[in-house]
Design an enzyme around this catalytic site. Structure first.
Site, PDB file in Angstrom:
ATOM      1  N   ASP A  21       0.868  -1.165   0.000  1.00  0.00           N
ATOM      2  CA  ASP A  21       0.000   0.000   0.000  1.00  0.00           C
ATOM      3  C   ASP A  21       0.919   1.233   0.000  1.00  0.00           C
ATOM      4  O   ASP A  21       2.097   1.130   0.338  1.00  0.00           O
ATOM      5  CB  ASP A  21      -0.887  -0.035   1.258  1.00  0.00           C
ATOM      6  CG  ASP A  21      -1.712   1.216   1.427  1.00  0.00           C
ATOM      7  OD1 ASP A  21      -2.327   1.667   0.442  1.00  0.00           O
ATOM      8  OD2 ASP A  21      -1.747   1.752   2.561  1.00  0.00           O
ATOM      9  N   ASP A  23      -0.147   5.103   0.861  1.00  0.00           N
ATOM     10  CA  ASP A  23      -0.386   6.097   1.911  1.00  0.00           C
ATOM     11  C   ASP A  23      -0.361   5.442   3.286  1.00  0.00           C
ATOM     12  O   ASP A  23      -1.157   4.553   3.575  1.00  0.00           O
ATOM     13  CB  ASP A  23      -1.745   6.784   1.708  1.00  0.00           C
ATOM     14  CG  ASP A  23      -1.826   7.520   0.375  1.00  0.00           C
ATOM     15  OD1 ASP A  23      -0.770   7.715  -0.265  1.00  0.00           O
ATOM     16  OD2 ASP A  23      -2.944   7.881  -0.029  1.00  0.00           O
TER      17      ASP A  23
HETATM   18 MG   LIG Z   1      -2.789   3.104   3.685  1.00  0.00          MG
END
Ligand SMILES: [Mg+2]
Length: 248
Positions: A21, A23
């Site tokens: 992932d 962010d």
């Molecule tokens: Mg995230």
């Protein structure tokens, strides 16, 4: 400090790829978003004669919501009502969507002017993983994944990126559905079982569990270790540098 929960990270030894992932995993992107919201609303609220914008407004009205819902919620908190308008309204001040599009412009400006530094521990882990021969991919709901990765100086480390733009173009449902992670594995020519998912959010951890990936690593950036385990993480750490020694 949350206690690191290492149930069994040995699966990292035999995995072929790491699916990250973005962010909250590779970059603290929330800081850029917070500065962008302030950049939008501080002058706007001042011009409206409304109470000044503060970081508390971010947590109370904006955090976790789709962009236009955040705009509407913030405006409501100041007793301001605007027509919704439509997604292609030019960035301006006359509709909710226009303000939302201005927020997007403010995000791009923030990135360009101030950049975003990757988490040091994540950078170390990524560097060690690439040196050890793992394939890597980014799987993000964000439509800004490419500019964020470029601003962080790590765009060239990833051949495969499945972001919000790819998901929209290919009709893939977003997290917590596992489809975007499964697509990244497919693009790498690997099965889910050969891949490790690295996530900081409930929804992403669930995607990893439901996609039957080889290992789901949760990073506790504030969600809580037990909560990530409950959502399906096999291993929870506070920082990825804790797992460098577990790489092959
Ligand atoms: Mg995230």
């Amino acid at each position: 400090m949350t206690e690191t929960v290492l149930r069994d990270a040995s699966r990292l030894q035999t995995a072929r790829a790491l699916l990250f992932d973005l962010d909250g995993v590779l970059t603290p992107t929330v800081e850029v978003h917070m500065r962008a919201w302030a950049r939008l609303f501080a002058p706007y609220l001042e011009a409206q004669g409304a109470a000044a914008y503060t970081d508390d407004d971010y947590y109370l009205s904006i955090d976790g919501k789709p962009r236009v819902d955040g705009v509407r919620s913030l405006l409501t908190s100041r007793g301001i009502t605007l027509p919704d308008g439509t997604a292609d309204d030019p960035a301006g001040e006359d509709t909710v969507w226009a303000l939302g599009n201005r927020k997007n412009d403010a995000f791009a400006a923030e990135l360009a002017e101030n950049g975003v530094a990757p988490y040091p521990g994540s950078l170390d882990f990524l560097t060690a993983a690439l040196a050890a021969g793992y394939e890597v991919a980014v799987v993000s709901s964000s439509r800004n994944a490419e500019p964020v990765l470029r601003a962080a100086g790590i765009r060239d480390r990833f051949e495969v990126i499945v972001d919000g733009l790819v998901a929209a173009a290919e009709g893939l449902p977003g997290k917590p559905a596992p489809d975007t992670y499964l697509r990244a594995a497919e693009l790498l020519g690997l099965t889910a079982d050969e891949c490790v998912v690295v996530e900081d959010a409930h929804s992403g951890v669930q995607a990893g569990r439901d996609g039957a990936f080889g290992l789901v690593v949760g990073i506790d950036r504030g969600v809580g270790a037990q909560e990530l385990l409950d959502s399906g993480a096999d291993v929870v750490v506070e920082d990825l540098d804790e797992l460098v020694a577990s790489l092959r």
